[in-house]
Structure formats: C-alpha cells, structure tokens
Write a protein that holds these residues in place. Structure first.
Motif, PDB file in Angstrom:
ATOM      1  N   LEU A  66       0.829  -1.199   0.000  1.00 46.91           N
ATOM      2  CA  LEU A  66       0.000   0.000   0.000  1.00 46.91           C
ATOM      3  C   LEU A  66       0.867   1.255   0.000  1.00 46.91           C
ATOM      4  CD1 LEU A  66      -2.790   1.313   0.156  1.00 46.91           C
ATOM      5  CD2 LEU A  66      -2.666   1.106   2.657  1.00 46.91           C
ATOM      6  N   ALA A  67       1.919   1.262   0.796  1.00 46.88           N
ATOM      7  CA  ALA A  67       2.809   2.422   0.836  1.00 46.88           C
ATOM      8  C   ALA A  67       3.468   2.659  -0.523  1.00 46.88           C
ATOM      9  CB  ALA A  67       3.869   2.225   1.915  1.00 46.88           C
ATOM     10  N   VAL A  68       3.881   1.579  -1.186  1.00 46.97           N
ATOM     11  CA  VAL A  68       4.485   1.708  -2.517  1.00 46.97           C
ATOM     12  C   VAL A  68       3.464   2.255  -3.513  1.00 46.97           C
ATOM     13  CG1 VAL A  68       5.433   0.420  -4.473  1.00 46.97           C
ATOM     14  CG2 VAL A  68       6.224  -0.077  -2.146  1.00 46.97           C
ATOM     15  N   GLU A  69       2.252   1.719  -3.480  1.00 45.28           N
ATOM     16  CA  GLU A  69       1.202   2.173  -4.400  1.00 45.28           C
ATOM     17  C   GLU A  69       0.862   3.649  -4.184  1.00 45.28           C
ATOM     18  OE1 GLU A  69      -1.926  -0.563  -3.589  1.00 45.28           O
ATOM     19  OE2 GLU A  69      -1.153  -2.111  -4.960  1.00 45.28           O
ATOM     20  N   GLN A  70       1.035   4.124  -2.961  1.00 43.55           N
ATOM     21  CA  GLN A  70       0.758   5.522  -2.653  1.00 43.55           C
ATOM     22  C   GLN A  70       1.970   6.422  -2.863  1.00 43.55           C
ATOM     23  OE1 GLN A  70      -0.664   5.249   1.400  1.00 43.55           O
ATOM     24  NE2 GLN A  70      -2.778   4.804   0.769  1.00 43.55           N
ATOM     25  N   GLY A  71       3.064   5.837  -3.318  1.00 42.45           N
ATOM     26  CA  GLY A  71       4.266   6.614  -3.583  1.00 42.45           C
ATOM     27  C   GLY A  71       5.019   7.025  -2.334  1.00 42.45           C
ATOM     28  N   GLN A  72       4.726   6.384  -1.200  1.00 34.24           N
ATOM     29  CA  GLN A  72       5.405   6.689   0.065  1.00 34.24           C
ATOM     30  C   GLN A  72       6.592   5.732   0.232  1.00 34.24           C
ATOM     31  OE1 GLN A  72       2.488   6.519   3.213  1.00 34.24           O
ATOM     32  NE2 GLN A  72       1.102   7.949   2.188  1.00 34.24           N
ATOM     33  N   PHE A  73       7.627   5.977  -0.551  1.00 39.05           N
ATOM     34  CA  PHE A  73       8.700   4.992  -0.650  1.00 39.05           C
ATOM     35  C   PHE A  73       9.584   4.923   0.589  1.00 39.05           C
ATOM     36  CE2 PHE A  73       7.589   5.879  -5.107  1.00 39.05           C
ATOM     37  CZ  PHE A  73       7.303   4.584  -5.501  1.00 39.05           C
ATOM     38  N   GLN A  74       9.822   6.026   1.244  1.00 39.27           N
ATOM     39  CA  GLN A  74      10.608   5.964   2.469  1.00 39.27           C
ATOM     40  C   GLN A  74       9.832   5.220   3.550  1.00 39.27           C
ATOM     41  OE1 GLN A  74      12.702   9.531   3.364  1.00 39.27           O
ATOM     42  NE2 GLN A  74      13.107   8.982   5.488  1.00 39.27           N
ATOM     43  N   ARG A  75       8.536   5.478   3.640  1.00 41.60           N
ATOM     44  CA  ARG A  75       7.681   4.755   4.576  1.00 41.60           C
ATOM     45  C   ARG A  75       7.647   3.270   4.217  1.00 41.60           C
ATOM     46  NH1 ARG A  75       5.804   3.566   9.436  1.00 41.60           N
ATOM     47  NH2 ARG A  75       3.619   2.856   9.449  1.00 41.60           N
ATOM     48  N   ALA A  76       7.656   2.958   2.911  1.00 35.55           N
ATOM     49  CA  ALA A  76       7.656   1.555   2.477  1.00 35.55           C
ATOM     50  C   ALA A  76       8.925   0.837   2.925  1.00 35.55           C
ATOM     51  CB  ALA A  76       7.522   1.484   0.956  1.00 35.55           C
ATOM     52  N   THR A  77      10.055   1.536   2.915  1.00 34.78           N
ATOM     53  CA  THR A  77      11.301   0.942   3.387  1.00 34.78           C
ATOM     54  C   THR A  77      11.204   0.608   4.867  1.00 34.78           C
ATOM     55  OG1 THR A  77      12.591   2.150   1.725  1.00 34.78           O
ATOM     56  CG2 THR A  77      13.803   1.268   3.607  1.00 34.78           C
ATOM     57  N   GLU A  78      10.616   1.512   5.632  1.00 35.40           N
ATOM     58  CA  GLU A  78      10.423   1.273   7.061  1.00 35.40           C
ATOM     59  C   GLU A  78       9.509   0.068   7.289  1.00 35.40           C
ATOM     60  OE1 GLU A  78       8.658   3.565  11.028  1.00 35.40           O
ATOM     61  OE2 GLU A  78       8.980   4.667   9.156  1.00 35.40           O
ATOM     62  N   LEU A  79       8.399   0.004   6.529  1.00 38.60           N
ATOM     63  CA  LEU A  79       7.462  -1.110   6.667  1.00 38.60           C
ATOM     64  C   LEU A  79       8.073  -2.426   6.205  1.00 38.60           C
ATOM     65  CD1 LEU A  79       4.229   0.732   5.489  1.00 38.60           C
ATOM     66  CD2 LEU A  79       4.704  -0.087   7.811  1.00 38.60           C
ATOM     67  N   TRP A  80       8.954  -2.362   5.224  1.00 37.95           N
ATOM     68  CA  TRP A  80       9.695  -3.544   4.766  1.00 37.95           C
ATOM     69  C   TRP A  80      10.502  -4.140   5.917  1.00 37.95           C
ATOM     70  CZ3 TRP A  80      15.191  -3.264   4.493  1.00 37.95           C
ATOM     71  CH2 TRP A  80      15.823  -4.385   3.943  1.00 37.95           C
ATOM     72  N   SER A  81      11.190  -3.276   6.663  1.00 33.60           N
ATOM     73  CA  SER A  81      11.970  -3.751   7.793  1.00 33.60           C
ATOM     74  C   SER A  81      11.073  -4.313   8.897  1.00 33.60           C
ATOM     75  CB  SER A  81      12.829  -2.614   8.354  1.00 33.60           C
ATOM     76  OG  SER A  81      13.645  -3.071   9.408  1.00 33.60           O
ATOM     77  N   ILE A  82       9.935  -3.674   9.108  1.00 37.17           N
ATOM     78  CA  ILE A  82       8.986  -4.183  10.097  1.00 37.17           C
ATOM     79  C   ILE A  82       8.480  -5.566   9.683  1.00 37.17           C
ATOM     80  CG2 ILE A  82       6.675  -3.832  11.062  1.00 37.17           C
ATOM     81  CD1 ILE A  82       7.272  -0.817  11.036  1.00 37.17           C
ATOM     82  N   THR A  83       8.226  -5.754   8.393  1.00 39.65           N
ATOM     83  CA  THR A  83       7.784  -7.056   7.888  1.00 39.65           C
ATOM     84  C   THR A  83       8.854  -8.115   8.142  1.00 39.65           C
ATOM     85  OG1 THR A  83       6.481  -5.965   6.171  1.00 39.65           O
ATOM     86  CG2 THR A  83       6.924  -8.304   5.874  1.00 39.65           C
ATOM     87  N   GLU A  84      10.113  -7.743   7.977  1.00 39.55           N
ATOM     88  CA  GLU A  84      11.194  -8.684   8.282  1.00 39.55           C
ATOM     89  C   GLU A  84      11.152  -9.106   9.755  1.00 39.55           C
ATOM     90  OE1 GLU A  84      14.838  -8.118   5.241  1.00 39.55           O
ATOM     91  OE2 GLU A  84      14.863  -6.803   6.980  1.00 39.55           O
ATOM     92  N   SER A  85      10.858  -8.158  10.628  1.00 41.21           N
ATOM     93  CA  SER A  85      10.758  -8.489  12.050  1.00 41.21           C
ATOM     94  C   SER A  85       9.615  -9.463  12.307  1.00 41.21           C
ATOM     95  CB  SER A  85      10.557  -7.215  12.881  1.00 41.21           C
ATOM     96  OG  SER A  85      11.688  -6.381  12.815  1.00 41.21           O
TER      97      SER A  85
END
Length: 439
Positions: free
Chosen positions: A229-248
């Motif tokens: 969703l963050a990527v689709e909304q163009g919130q790429f820095q937020r998407a990077t943060e959420l990517w790391s959270i997903t790894e956790s």
C-alpha cells in the motif's frame, strides 16, 4: 575529469594457513576515478587467468554488489568469485577462469569508494548510473585493450537494480559514442527489481517450506500488504520502514529464519525492532553488517589496504556502508521492471538468475515480475519448457534449470541462497560460461 589512475601488479599473496606459502599469479590493476566533485569511486580489475586462452579471448565481467552499501571489492571478491578467498587461499571456482573481472565499490561511499561529504552520496539509481558512466568512460579510455572484448554486467541483490539502470544508460552512451565498449549483456542475480513482488511472496514461500504456520502466514501477509500500500501511494521511504517491520514479523514467526538462505542458521545476533534501536539499526544489522564481518574487515583494512597502497588514510573499508543505505532509503522500494522492459526492447541480452533457498529475493517473486513484462517475446518464453543442467560439482545431480528465448534467459539455481557463488560455486561458474557463450 581526472584521468584514470592505474596501479598494476601480480597477485602474490601468502596464504594464511600455516606452512602453505602458495601463490596465485594473475595480472591485476586498480585505482580511483573521480566521478563527481567530492565523489571518488574505487575499482579493482583481475585479468582472466586461463591456461589455454589469453584474456583477449575471454569476456570482461563487471560485478556489482548489493546493499546498497555492500562492497564488491571486498565481499564479491573474497567471499564469492575472486581468485582468493577470505583466508587468501586459492578459490577453485573463481570467475577469472572464464573472464576478466572488474569489481567496483559502488555507489560512492561503499567499501574503498568515498565522498568528501555526506551530501555527495547518491540518492537514487539514476544518480548511481550517471556516476558509473563516468567510471566506465574513464576505464575503457584508459584500458583500450578491453574496448572490443565482450563486456557483461553481473550483479547480486540491489546490485541488480543498479545494473539494470546502468545497462540502459550504457546502451545510450554507446549509441552516442560517449563510451567505447562492446556491451554484450546484463545478468540480474537475486535482484531487487520489484521489491513488492518479493515481499508479498515471503509468506507463501515460507509457508510452503514449513517455516510458517497458518497464523504466521496471516501476520506476515498483513505486514507485506502494508508495504504494498505504501508503494502504491508513492510513500517509498515509509515503504522501506514497513519492509523492515515485515522482516521483524518474519523473524518472530520463524524463530529467526536466515533471509539469505532459509536452510542455513544465521550466525548473527538477532536484532528485534524496538524504540531504542529503530528500523534502520535493525536492517543495517541484518543486511549491511553481514557484508562487513570482522575477519573480512580486518583483511580489507589490513593486508589488502597495505597491498593496494592508494587508499586515503581517512577511508576505512566498510565503515560508510550504513550511510549509503540511509541515503538511498527513499529509492530502495521503487521497482525498475520498466527498465528491464526497455533493455529487452533495445535488444540487450538480459539474464535473470535466482537461488532456490533465497528468501529476501525469493524465486516466486522474481517469476511474478517477469510475467508482468511487456516484452513482445514473453508469450513464447512462457510456453518454453526449461532444461535441466547437471551440477559440475556432482554430475549425477541436477544443479539448475534454465530456459531462454531470443535475448532473455532465466536460471533457477538449486541448493543456493542469495549469494549463489558462495553456495554453489561450480554451478555459478558454469552459468557464467553459458551466459557469456562459452558453453
């Protein structure tokens, strides 16, 4: 722009194992190119070392590491495909048996490459590609003997994303006669081409390999969809943060699966996402620090630094990798599938290869973005049956599958994780020879 600084010599290292003063002769050279004001990129070339053919008869391969922030001159060289391993012992599956190999610490700020200030660090792949055009123009001008030799770009992880962008700019530069070289193709290994497709398939892949239960699958999939969703909304820095959270979330549900090879225990201490550490601290620990292990760092900042003799006193190998990742975090989750489409349309030979046991860039995700290509040959490619390849290290076993159509090919490397040459060196070397049309 400053001319190419070149330092040439023979690779004459004494192995670190007691009583084994063996040497590995190979012509090599290295140096710096000032790609921008305040931005200095380090490169290291090994000439092909084959008993029956000279380097003029073999291709030139440039290796790009991932991260962004992983050092090709360090990790790719001593851990994967260079002539010597981390203990300075000869590597039987070194790629210099089949090609001259050019390692580049890329982008600037990585490994021995450095910047005069943090403001000179790159922020996206377009900037990385522009810097590389300066380096390649300078390299091929200074080493004219390589101008007619087939030149390939091989890559790993985020290096594949950079390689795609660099390949497209190189194609344009050659057409404009700005760079003189014989560009023959690009190979994208376990590459971060479509980050969302990778993250969305983590759950299904882990579930299919009995590393997630039903509840874990739900939690990982929920976290992955937040990234999407963050990527689709163009919130790429937020998407990077959420990517790391997903790894956790993945770590918590799998008892700490190794993202680089799901069947190999991760020796590094796990970092849980907390308010004290933050997501950047966690992802650097998972993805940057493994490329800067203590023994490799000691090697690069010790005997190798002394051998090279050109590394500025204020530059410490590996010390700036975290800063590079931080500078690139707004670009990290952006896809470059469209660039691959442009390469194929331009007639560039494109190879995708992936390790069966890789999680961070799983094969399922790679296959998903390939199916989204607008390439005219995709319908025929999709209907082709793959061909089994014998494992050179175990001829009675299948080491990989591959299929190809026109200027696109895909290799499925079995029993390998994210760092294919480290896990399956003989198979990786065979693939190199096939891609470069030696087999």
């Amino acid at each position: 722009m400053e001319h190419l600084k070149v330092f040439t010599g023979l690779l004459l290292f004494i192995a670190i194992s007691p009583g084994s003063p063996g040497t590995v002769p190979a012509k090599e050279s290295w140096g710096y190119v000032d790609v921008r004001e305040g931005a200095h990129m380090f490169w290291w070339l090994y000439y092909a070392n084959d008993a029956t053919r000279s380097y003029e008869e073999l291709p030139l391969v440039m290796w790009l590491q991932g991260g962004p922030g992983g050092s090709g001159c360090g990790f790719g060289n001593f851990e994967e495909i260079g002539p010597l391993d981390r203990d300075l012992a000869p590597r039987n599956t070194t790629w210099i048996k089949a090609a001259s190999v050019l390692f580049v610490d890329n982008p600037v700020g990585t490994g021995y490459s450095y910047t005069d200030s943090e403001e000179a660090l790159t922020t996206d792949v377009a900037m990385i590609a522009a810097d590389m055009m300066v380096l390649l123009k300078t390299f091929f001008s200074g080493k004219a003997e390589f101008q007619s030799i087939p030149f390939y770009i091989f890559s790993e992880s985020y290096g594949g994303k950079m390689a795609a962008a660099i390949a497209l700019e190189l194609t344009k530069a050659i057409e404009q006669r700005a760079v003189k070289c014989n560009f023959a193709g690009v190979a994208l290994g376990d590459s971060w081409i479509s980050p969302t497709d990778s993250v969305l398939t983590w759950g299904p892949y882990l579930y299919s390999t009995s590393l997630l239960d039903d509840l874990g699958l739900v939690e990982v999939s929920r976290a992955a969809k937040a990234v999407q969703l963050a990527v689709e909304q163009g919130q790429f820095q937020r998407a990077t943060e959420l990517w790391s959270i997903t790894e956790s979330v993945v770590e918590e549900n799998t008892n700490g699966v190794n993202f680089y090879n799901i069947l190999t225990p991760d020796p590094d201490e796990k970092v849980k996402l907390t308010a004290e550490t933050g997501y950047l601290a966690a992802l650097k620990r998972r993805h940057v620090q493994p490329l800067n292990r203590r023994s490799l760092s000691q090697l690069m900042n010790g005997i190798i630094r002394k051998k090279l003799g050109v590394i500025p006193k204020n530059v410490t190998w590996g010390g700036q990798a975290g800063e590079v990742f931080t500078s690139m975090e707004g670009d990290f989750m952006k896809p470059v599938v469209d660039i691959v489409d442009q390469l194929l349309a331009a007639g560039v030979n494109v190879t995708v290869y992936n390790g069966q046991l890789d999680l961070i860039v799983d094969t399922i995700g790679q296959e998903l973005w390939v199916k989204k290509l607008n390439w005219a040959g995709l319908p025929v490619f999709s209907q082709e049956r793959w061909t089994a390849l014998q494992d050179p290290a175990a001829p009675e076993q299948t080491g990989a599958f591959y299929k190809a159509y026109k200027n696109f090919s895909f290799y499925w490397i079995l029993k390998a994780g994210h760092m294919i040459p480290s896990d399956q060196g003989a198979m990786a070397l065979k693939m190199l020879r096939m891609v470069t049309q030696q087999e």
